[in-house]
Design an enzyme around this catalytic site. Sequence first.
Site, mmCIF file in Angstrom:
data_model
loop_
_atom_site.group_PDB
_atom_site.id
_atom_site.type_symbol
_atom_site.label_atom_id
_atom_site.label_comp_id
_atom_site.label_asym_id
_atom_site.label_seq_id
_atom_site.Cartn_x
_atom_site.Cartn_y
_atom_site.Cartn_z
ATOM 1 N N CYS A 1 -0.789 17.048 -0.847
ATOM 2 C CA CYS A 1 -0.553 15.685 -1.376
ATOM 3 C C CYS A 1 -0.570 14.683 -0.225
ATOM 4 O O CYS A 1 -1.121 13.577 -0.357
ATOM 5 C CB CYS A 1 0.787 15.601 -2.099
ATOM 6 N N GLU B 1 3.839 10.168 7.676
ATOM 7 C CA GLU B 1 2.784 11.018 7.116
ATOM 8 C C GLU B 1 1.933 11.646 8.229
ATOM 9 O O GLU B 1 0.710 11.699 8.156
ATOM 10 C CB GLU B 1 1.980 10.221 6.100
ATOM 11 N N ARG C 1 0.836 -1.214 0.000
ATOM 12 C CA ARG C 1 0.000 0.000 0.000
ATOM 13 C C ARG C 1 0.865 1.256 0.000
ATOM 14 O O ARG C 1 0.558 2.224 -0.686
ATOM 15 C CB ARG C 1 -0.958 -0.036 1.202
ATOM 16 N N SER C 2 1.969 1.212 0.740
ATOM 17 C CA SER C 2 2.848 2.391 0.767
ATOM 18 C C SER C 2 3.372 2.692 -0.632
ATOM 19 O O SER C 2 3.406 3.848 -1.052
ATOM 20 C CB SER C 2 4.050 2.159 1.689
HETATM 21 P P1 TGC Z 1 0.856 25.788 9.408
HETATM 22 O O1 TGC Z 1 1.190 27.226 9.502
HETATM 23 O O2 TGC Z 1 -0.186 25.235 10.310
HETATM 24 O O3 TGC Z 1 0.509 25.392 7.919
HETATM 25 C C1 TGC Z 1 1.273 25.837 6.812
HETATM 26 C C2 TGC Z 1 0.336 25.949 5.649
HETATM 27 O O4 TGC Z 1 -0.073 24.643 5.271
HETATM 28 C C3 TGC Z 1 -1.484 24.513 5.412
HETATM 29 N N1 TGC Z 1 -1.745 23.172 5.880
HETATM 30 C C4 TGC Z 1 -2.292 22.281 5.102
HETATM 31 N N2 TGC Z 1 -2.778 22.360 3.857
HETATM 32 C C5 TGC Z 1 -3.288 21.252 3.319
HETATM 33 N N3 TGC Z 1 -3.327 20.089 3.997
HETATM 34 C C6 TGC Z 1 -2.847 19.968 5.247
HETATM 35 N N4 TGC Z 1 -2.874 18.811 5.854
HETATM 36 C C7 TGC Z 1 -2.290 21.086 5.850
HETATM 37 N N5 TGC Z 1 -1.720 21.324 7.047
HETATM 38 C C8 TGC Z 1 -1.385 22.617 7.054
HETATM 39 C C9 TGC Z 1 -1.902 25.574 6.395
HETATM 40 O O5 TGC Z 1 -3.239 25.903 6.232
HETATM 41 C C10 TGC Z 1 -0.953 26.692 6.016
HETATM 42 O O6 TGC Z 1 -1.423 27.301 4.850
HETATM 43 P P2 TGC Z 1 -1.273 28.887 4.674
HETATM 44 O O7 TGC Z 1 -1.887 29.153 3.356
HETATM 45 O O8 TGC Z 1 -2.018 29.487 5.846
HETATM 46 O O9 TGC Z 1 0.199 29.148 4.728
HETATM 47 O O10 TGC Z 1 2.200 24.986 9.519
HETATM 48 P P3 TGC Z 1 3.036 24.528 10.744
HETATM 49 O O11 TGC Z 1 4.435 24.633 10.278
HETATM 50 O O12 TGC Z 1 2.595 25.251 11.986
HETATM 51 O O13 TGC Z 1 2.728 22.963 10.893
HETATM 52 C C11 TGC Z 1 1.549 22.385 10.679
HETATM 53 C C12 TGC Z 1 1.715 20.855 10.817
HETATM 54 C C13 TGC Z 1 2.566 20.462 11.999
HETATM 55 C C14 TGC Z 1 0.327 20.310 10.984
HETATM 56 C C15 TGC Z 1 2.335 20.330 9.507
HETATM 57 O O14 TGC Z 1 3.632 20.781 9.369
HETATM 58 C C16 TGC Z 1 2.322 18.830 9.431
HETATM 59 O O15 TGC Z 1 1.341 18.255 8.967
HETATM 60 N N6 TGC Z 1 3.413 18.173 9.887
HETATM 61 C C17 TGC Z 1 3.566 16.745 9.672
HETATM 62 C C18 TGC Z 1 4.329 16.560 8.413
HETATM 63 C C19 TGC Z 1 4.361 15.145 7.992
HETATM 64 O O16 TGC Z 1 3.336 14.501 7.855
HETATM 65 N N7 TGC Z 1 5.577 14.685 7.715
HETATM 66 C C20 TGC Z 1 5.810 13.343 7.291
HETATM 67 C C21 TGC Z 1 5.822 13.270 5.799
HETATM 68 S S1 TGC Z 1 5.996 11.673 5.265
HETATM 69 C C22 TGC Z 1 7.473 11.766 4.450
HETATM 70 O O17 TGC Z 1 8.121 12.725 4.338
HETATM 71 C C23 TGC Z 1 7.847 10.649 3.711
HETATM 72 S S2 TGC Z 1 7.137 10.926 2.180
HETATM 73 C C24 TGC Z 1 6.092 9.695 2.182
HETATM 74 C C25 TGC Z 1 6.822 8.428 1.965
HETATM 75 O O18 TGC Z 1 7.700 8.380 1.090
HETATM 76 O O19 TGC Z 1 6.489 7.440 2.663
#
Ligand code: TGC
Length: 387
Positions: A241, A366, A87-88
């Site tokens: 995404c 994620e 799935r990943s």
């Molecule tokens: P924050 O200021 O809250 O948000 C920045 C901008 O992003 C918008 N936003 C989103 N938009 C769409 N979908 C979402 N889920 C969104 N979450 C936030 C937000 O509205 C804002 O937009 P704008 O227009 O106002 O600038 O940002 P923050 O820096 O305070 O952090 C928010 C937080 C912690 C929720 C976000 O950074 C987050 O979701 N962190 C987790 C990241 C994550 O999931 N990382 C793992 C990725 S997996 C990976 O890298 C491997 S790739 C996949 C693989 O290969 O397996």
Amino acid sequence: MLDYLDVIADIPSSAWALAERTRELLERRVISRIDELYESGEFPRDVIPELGSIGLLGAPLAQFGQASPLAWGLAMRELERVDSGLRSFASVQTCLAMEAIARFGSLAQQDEWLPRLARGEVIGCFALTEPGHGSDPAGMETRATRGANGTWRLNGHKRWATNGTIASVAIIWAQTAPESGSKGVRGFLVPANAPGFTARPLERKLSLRISASSELFLDNVELPESAMLPKATGLGAPLSCLNEARYSILWGAIGSAEACYTAAFEHVTKREQFGRPLAGFQMVQNDLVEMVDQISRSQLLAARLAQLKEEGRLRYQQLSLGKRHNVRAAQDVARRARALLGAEGILLDRIVMRHLCNLETLATYEGTEQIHTLVVGQDLTGLSAFR
Ligand code: TGC
């Protein structure tokens, strides 16, 4: 009894074709060797073109059949019932690599990559996470600066990119500086053969062993202007995404939980201790009921999120609730299943330990469980716990 509330049974037949093709392919080509693949830490690359030919890769995209959220979710459930690594692969290829190009790419970029990615002729990966920035991608250190003649130069180090070592193209997210004529986070299409680009496997994993989890190094990678995704401006682009991938995870986790429940149920109804089947003991029945309870809630939640998604009403905070719940529920089911199987439960061919190990990664990648908790917390209170 896996569908105690008839949530899955009530899904209209029109949503089933993709899942059925996926199940048939997995039964024919993967299930009999999944233990060996897990042990050797190898992705079954030979099935990738077949995943393409059954129409799975890119299925939700408008260009490739626009599978409904339910149809996509059911297919993710089938893949993960066999192994989370399958799935990943499909969700990174489709929801991260292809979605990024389809949503934010130019027509030329779409024409160049999407049809081949959909056929499984080439593989894509998506690199947001870095060694120092996982939950906090806004702090990323990978930089895109202007080189000569309007080119871009990328430098940085990405980590935990699924498919990285087998990909022909990497979607790299990098910070740009105002003096480059751009601002904030931008996405770049980096061909794997670009000079200065290296992908290395992350080895000795005890979870998601069949996934090609990778780290990527960018050392003065020079790219033409046309390598930038023109419509991706800011962190919201990669996060949007990730929403698609998180949706896939919350459906996939149900498949994993169902597989564990089935293995445990089979065991407790056959195995006798103290002169009767384990299933006759009160504490075992309690475990079975808890497992069915968790699975039923997960199915209901997934079906509701699919409905909201279909109607264009799904908010990312609701997805956070769904991913958080369904992964946590699957972990609980897998742990109970492992215990019900007793010592047998740690054997590879009893499947539950493999699922249990995989689910540890699902709870982290994620968006960790904690991040998703705080996303919902912020939605409820209006107060960000991050900054
Ligand atoms: P924050 O200021 O809250 O948000 C920045 C901008 O992003 C918008 N936003 C989103 N938009 C769409 N979908 C979402 N889920 C969104 N979450 C936030 C937000 O509205 C804002 O937009 P704008 O227009 O106002 O600038 O940002 P923050 O820096 O305070 O952090 C928010 C937080 C912690 C929720 C976000 O950074 C987050 O979701 N962190 C987790 C990241 C994550 O999931 N990382 C793992 C990725 S997996 C990976 O890298 C491997 S790739 C996949 C693989 O290969 O397996």
